[in-house]
Design an enzyme around this catalytic site. Structure first.
Site, PDB file in Angstrom:
ATOM      1  N   ARG A 119      39.168  41.793  45.411  1.00  0.00           N
ATOM      2  CA  ARG A 119      38.245  42.806  44.560  1.00  0.00           C
ATOM      3  C   ARG A 119      36.871  42.457  45.075  1.00  0.00           C
ATOM      4  NH1 ARG A 119      34.326  39.169  43.113  1.00  0.00           N
ATOM      5  NH2 ARG A 119      35.015  37.660  41.247  1.00  0.00           N
ATOM      6  N   GLU A 227      31.609  41.945  34.279  1.00  0.00           N
ATOM      7  CA  GLU A 227      30.651  40.995  34.669  1.00  0.00           C
ATOM      8  C   GLU A 227      29.749  41.804  35.795  1.00  0.00           C
ATOM      9  OE1 GLU A 227      31.846  36.781  35.318  1.00  0.00           O
ATOM     10  OE2 GLU A 227      30.523  37.090  37.081  1.00  0.00           O
ATOM     11  N   ARG A 231      33.855  46.622  39.611  1.00  0.00           N
ATOM     12  CA  ARG A 231      34.674  45.589  40.375  1.00  0.00           C
ATOM     13  C   ARG A 231      35.935  46.549  40.877  1.00  0.00           C
ATOM     14  NH1 ARG A 231      34.660  39.875  38.731  1.00  0.00           N
ATOM     15  NH2 ARG A 231      32.303  39.447  38.576  1.00  0.00           N
ATOM     16  N   CYS A 274      26.388  37.036  38.799  1.00  0.00           N
ATOM     17  CA  CYS A 274      26.666  35.640  39.024  1.00  0.00           C
ATOM     18  C   CYS A 274      26.530  35.242  40.242  1.00  0.00           C
ATOM     19  CB  CYS A 274      27.971  35.418  38.331  1.00  0.00           C
ATOM     20  SG  CYS A 274      28.179  33.578  38.468  1.00  0.00           S
ATOM     21  N   THR A 276      27.772  33.208  41.953  1.00  0.00           N
ATOM     22  CA  THR A 276      29.163  32.859  42.653  1.00  0.00           C
ATOM     23  C   THR A 276      29.540  34.069  43.535  1.00  0.00           C
ATOM     24  OG1 THR A 276      30.402  33.461  40.906  1.00  0.00           O
ATOM     25  CG2 THR A 276      29.728  31.139  41.104  1.00  0.00           C
ATOM     26  N   ARG A 283      36.433  38.517  45.911  1.00  0.00           N
ATOM     27  CA  ARG A 283      37.523  37.404  45.675  1.00  0.00           C
ATOM     28  C   ARG A 283      38.902  37.858  45.798  1.00  0.00           C
ATOM     29  NH1 ARG A 283      40.585  34.249  41.852  1.00  0.00           N
ATOM     30  NH2 ARG A 283      40.805  35.854  40.559  1.00  0.00           N
ATOM     31  N   ARG A 315      42.793  28.811  39.989  1.00  0.00           N
ATOM     32  CA  ARG A 315      42.679  29.503  38.421  1.00  0.00           C
ATOM     33  C   ARG A 315      44.066  29.608  37.617  1.00  0.00           C
ATOM     34  NH1 ARG A 315      38.004  34.306  38.829  1.00  0.00           N
ATOM     35  NH2 ARG A 315      36.212  33.047  39.664  1.00  0.00           N
ATOM     36  N   GLU A 320      40.242  33.496  35.262  1.00  0.00           N
ATOM     37  CA  GLU A 320      39.472  32.385  35.148  1.00  0.00           C
ATOM     38  C   GLU A 320      39.535  31.851  33.706  1.00  0.00           C
ATOM     39  OE1 GLU A 320      35.479  33.366  35.593  1.00  0.00           O
ATOM     40  OE2 GLU A 320      35.019  31.678  36.472  1.00  0.00           O
TER      41      GLU A 320
HETATM   42  P1  ADP Z   1      37.940  38.248  38.993  1.00  0.00           P
HETATM   43  O1  ADP Z   1      36.862  37.602  38.302  1.00  0.00           O
HETATM   44  O2  ADP Z   1      38.103  37.997  40.565  1.00  0.00           O
HETATM   45  O3  ADP Z   1      37.901  39.652  38.681  1.00  0.00           O
HETATM   46  P2  ADP Z   1      39.785  36.971  37.009  1.00  0.00           P
HETATM   47  O4  ADP Z   1      40.033  35.538  37.151  1.00  0.00           O
HETATM   48  O5  ADP Z   1      38.595  37.334  35.875  1.00  0.00           O
HETATM   49  O6  ADP Z   1      39.160  37.818  38.202  1.00  0.00           O
HETATM   50  O7  ADP Z   1      40.978  37.583  36.629  1.00  0.00           O
HETATM   51  C1  ADP Z   1      41.227  38.793  36.421  1.00  0.00           C
HETATM   52  C2  ADP Z   1      42.488  39.426  36.148  1.00  0.00           C
HETATM   53  O8  ADP Z   1      42.937  39.653  37.562  1.00  0.00           O
HETATM   54  C3  ADP Z   1      43.081  38.535  35.523  1.00  0.00           C
HETATM   55  O9  ADP Z   1      44.264  39.172  34.773  1.00  0.00           O
HETATM   56  C4  ADP Z   1      44.288  37.740  36.661  1.00  0.00           C
HETATM   57  O10 ADP Z   1      45.392  37.226  36.117  1.00  0.00           O
HETATM   58  C5  ADP Z   1      44.369  39.043  37.484  1.00  0.00           C
HETATM   59  N1  ADP Z   1      44.424  38.644  38.979  1.00  0.00           N
HETATM   60  C6  ADP Z   1      43.780  37.872  39.795  1.00  0.00           C
HETATM   61  N2  ADP Z   1      44.459  37.736  40.916  1.00  0.00           N
HETATM   62  C7  ADP Z   1      45.598  38.204  40.798  1.00  0.00           C
HETATM   63  C8  ADP Z   1      46.761  38.405  41.800  1.00  0.00           C
HETATM   64  N3  ADP Z   1      46.904  37.844  43.034  1.00  0.00           N
HETATM   65  N4  ADP Z   1      47.603  39.009  41.168  1.00  0.00           N
HETATM   66  C9  ADP Z   1      47.808  39.646  39.985  1.00  0.00           C
HETATM   67  N5  ADP Z   1      46.709  39.206  39.130  1.00  0.00           N
HETATM   68  C10 ADP Z   1      45.724  38.885  39.528  1.00  0.00           C
HETATM   69  N1  ARG Z   2      29.305  31.123  34.076  1.00  0.00           N
HETATM   70  C1  ARG Z   2      30.402  30.418  34.185  1.00  0.00           C
HETATM   71  C2  ARG Z   2      30.064  28.926  34.769  1.00  0.00           C
HETATM   72  O1  ARG Z   2      28.902  28.811  35.013  1.00  0.00           O
HETATM   73  C3  ARG Z   2      31.272  31.050  35.334  1.00  0.00           C
HETATM   74  C4  ARG Z   2      30.664  31.167  36.476  1.00  0.00           C
HETATM   75  C5  ARG Z   2      31.609  31.668  37.622  1.00  0.00           C
HETATM   76  N2  ARG Z   2      32.504  32.618  36.957  1.00  0.00           N
HETATM   77  C6  ARG Z   2      32.220  33.989  36.844  1.00  0.00           C
HETATM   78  N3  ARG Z   2      33.090  34.673  36.230  1.00  0.00           N
HETATM   79  N4  ARG Z   2      30.956  34.438  37.233  1.00  0.00           N
HETATM   80  O2  ARG Z   2      31.039  28.259  34.489  1.00  0.00           O
HETATM   81 MG    MG Z   3      36.370  37.366  36.451  1.00  0.00          MG
END
Ligand code: ADP
Ligand code: ARG
Ligand code: MG
Length: 363
Positions: A119, A227, A231, A274, A276, A283, A315, A320
């Site tokens: 993404r 966020e 995305r 963020c 990050t 990501r 994660r 996350e």
């Molecule tokens: P991001 O911050 O990159 O959008 P998150 O950790 O917030 O990712 O997760 C968002 C959703 O994406 C969650 O439901 C997570 O399980 C899903 N997800 C992340 N990577 C994968 C993957 N490789 N396959 C399936 N689902 C995924």
């Molecule tokens: N604000 C949270 C922390 O500092 C998350 C940081 C990274 N993750 C995110 N989804 N932006 O731990």
């Molecule tokens: Mg996220």
């Protein structure tokens, strides 16, 4: 003000992982005028209220990164691994036919079934970042996105549907449909229960202005109002990372032409809430089953340390702050998103997955 400085100093001692506290300079802060002090504290509020933060900062406006570069650059350098003396800069280079040869099945045929996701985060330059948006702005941004999706719906390759959770939207879905999409990892979770986002104002007015687009074949998705304003992602299995990146790149190009201009910076690349997520804003993750490295999914400490050495973050299977899934299903992704190109991120994911898999097999 001195009370807040004391609090941050205390966090630095008790929570050394909190980058906001680690790099906070009272001298710099005291040199700012009152309005800028308040603005900087707004950016740091989530990390102050949540000492267990790892980053602890969310920008509220795209300009924050330039205006407060003295305060934010050290956090950014630390997270993205950019040493002092090396210029912070973002270049873009997507995998192409010659460079996209990254098939997980070459590592082990079993890996062709892992779920792959990539993404990118994008924000419109015409709105404040999500932490500072009014409810009207959230709804108005969603409407602009919907106008773009109404065009995309016609597209042969990227056509699909928009699903809104804004009460009263003409695309509103039921809560059962929302839950189903969250369980399928397609839709984002209820942001109002995320204490990091709550303090930053990012989850305010939930669920207004929020929704998702999904292509007919379910492999191209766009989140609206999480966020970041957007995305944009591709999700598939089959092991072909090049195909995954190619699908995202093609969809991103198509959508970019239909939307208001994105907030970008020559230094920080794509500007995100963020720190990050700056830079490529990308990501790229794999859902890998690593039962041996995770003691059957009960302990992520070993795999997290091994992944860190490979430039990867781990994660849980629900994203996350979630736990591992059955059979030790975890989400692994390259940590750095700024100062690395999209192609390099894909390569890091492939190389890291190969190294982790070798550890898993021999553990
Ligand atoms: P991001 O911050 O990159 O959008 P998150 O950790 O917030 O990712 O997760 C968002 C959703 O994406 C969650 O439901 C997570 O399980 C899903 N997800 C992340 N990577 C994968 C993957 N490789 N396959 C399936 N689902 C995924
Ligand atoms: N604000 C949270 C922390 O500092 C998350 C940081 C990274 N993750 C995110 N989804 N932006 O731990
Ligand atoms: Mg996220």
């Amino acid at each position: 003000m001195s009370q807040i400085i004391d609090k941050i100093n205390q966090i630095r001692q008790d929570n050394p992982q909190n980058l906001m506290a680690r790099y906070f300079s009272a001298e710099y802060f005291n040199g700012l005028n009152e309005a800028d002090q308040a603005r900087l504290l707004g950016i740091f509020a989530s990390g102050i209220e949540n000492p267990d933060s790892s980053m602890g900062a969310y920008a509220q406006a795209p300009e924050d990164y330039d205006k407060f570069s003295t305060a934010l650059d050290p956090l950014i350098r630390d997270f993205h691994g950019i040493a002092d003396g090396i210029e912070i800069a973002q270049k873009h280079d997507w995998p192409n036919a010659e460079t996209a040869n990254c098939n997980l099945a070459e590592i082990d045929p079993k890996l062709k079934d892992v779920s792959m996701r990539v993404r990118v985060a994008r924000n419109a330059s015409t709105y404040p970042l999500p932490g500072a948006m009014s409810k009207d702005q959230r709804i108005s941004f969603e409407n602009e996105a919907v106008a773009a999706f109404e065009k995309l719906i016609e597209d042969e390759a990227f056509g699909g549907q928009y699903l809104s959770i804004t009460p009263g939207s003409k695309y509103e879905i039921s809560s059962a449909e929302y839950d189903k999409r969250v369980a399928a990892h397609q839709m984002f979770k209820d942001m109002s229960s995320d204490r990091f986002l709550n303090v930053a104002g990012i989850s305010a007015d939930w669920p207004y202005g929020r929704g998702m687009y999904v292509s007919r074949d379910q492999d191209f998705l766009v989140w609206v109002g999480e966020e970041d304003h957007l995305r944009i992602m591709s999700m598939m299995s089959g092991g072909d990372l090049g195909a995954l990146f190619g699908r995202l790149h093609a969809g991103l190009k198509k959508l970019t032409g239909l939307l208001p201009p994105f907030a970008t910076s020559p230094v920080y690349g794509n500007v995100t809430s963020c720190p990050t997520n700056l830079g490529a804003g990308m990501r790229a993750s794999l859902h890998m089953k690593l039962p041996n490295l995770t003691k059957g999914g009960t302990d992520l400490s070993v795999v997290t340390a091994a992944a860190k050495d490979l430039g990867l973050a781990v994660r849980g299977a629900g994203g996350e702050h979630s736990a591992a899934g059955s059979d030790g299903l975890v989400d692994v992704s390259p940590s750095a998103r700024l100062g690395v190109t999209e192609r390099e991120i894909m390569q890091r994911l492939f190389d890291g997955a190969k190294a982790l898999w070798a550890l898993e097999v021999k553990a």
